[in-house]
Design an enzyme around this catalytic site. Sequence first.
Site, short mmCIF file in Angstrom:
data_model
loop_
_atom_site.label_atom_id
_atom_site.label_comp_id
_atom_site.label_asym_id
_atom_site.label_seq_id
_atom_site.Cartn_x
_atom_site.Cartn_y
_atom_site.Cartn_z
CD GLU A 42 6.00 7.57 -4.21
OE1 GLU A 42 5.05 7.38 -4.99
OE2 GLU A 42 6.55 6.65 -3.56
CE LYS A 115 3.92 4.96 -8.13
NZ LYS A 115 3.96 5.01 -6.65
CB CYS A 152 7.47 4.60 -5.78
SG CYS A 152 7.61 3.52 -4.33
#
Length: 289
Positions: A42, A115, A152
């Site tokens: 990431e 995300k 993540c």
Amino acid sequence: MKVTVAATQMACGWDREANMAGAERLVREAAARGANVVLIQELFETPYFCKDHLAKHFELASEIGENPAVKRLAGVAAELGVVLPLSVFERAQNAYFNTLVMVDADGSSLGIYRKSHIPESPGYHEKFYFSPGDTGFRVWQTRFGRLGVGICWDQWFPECARAMAVMGADILLYPTAIGSEPQDPTLDSRWHWQRTMQGHAAANVMPVVASNRIGLEQGEKCSITFYGHSFIADHTGAVVEEADDHSETVLTATFDLDATRRYRQAWGVFRDRRPDLYGPLLSLGSPQS
């Protein structure tokens, strides 16, 4: 179809060009070892800047079409014939996102995923920088299978993994930045982190690839030691390759996606799903009766 996936990990400093060169070096090493899909961690262009609330870090963002890492590594993807999911800091007019660009093996962009789950905790102040993603979960048909990617904090949510599986993913990938907890030096989440994703692999009967960063990064008010342990799990959740907590690493594993798909079909977990009973998942908390 047999597909070789790679998980990578490295340390990042404030020399952006050096970080991109490091990522390219790992991609080339993975491709030389036969990898078809190479996962980089990431936000690999810079240190993990979310340790602090600093408005100057918004200057690190760029529009997707202008991102230097995407421009550089798309050419590498085309040259080597590999698929590269690339995690970047996106500026979209006046909004900012933690975004994944899926680059296919010919260097073309298949689209983006923003995300969905944005954390906020000591040392991980992502809500200061990123709006919640508005793309929904994404699965892409690439040259080397149908790939789903969470970023993540997304990896802690079984709903994310299941949604991508229902959308037809063959493999789940998670670029990551996670390490020590500044508020509690005794807290070590690495095995909890890994077991959560092993559960996604086992429950959805498909391989999982996770790439984390390594190294000590100092912010203005705290430091984080990122603990690596990038890994690859098979369709039963077993870890087949794993890195240590401090070494720059390339891991590879080969999966027969047709055989995995037959195993998944025979196991019956998607046949026996009951979406009609899953209404409570649409609530943050069901009211007490």
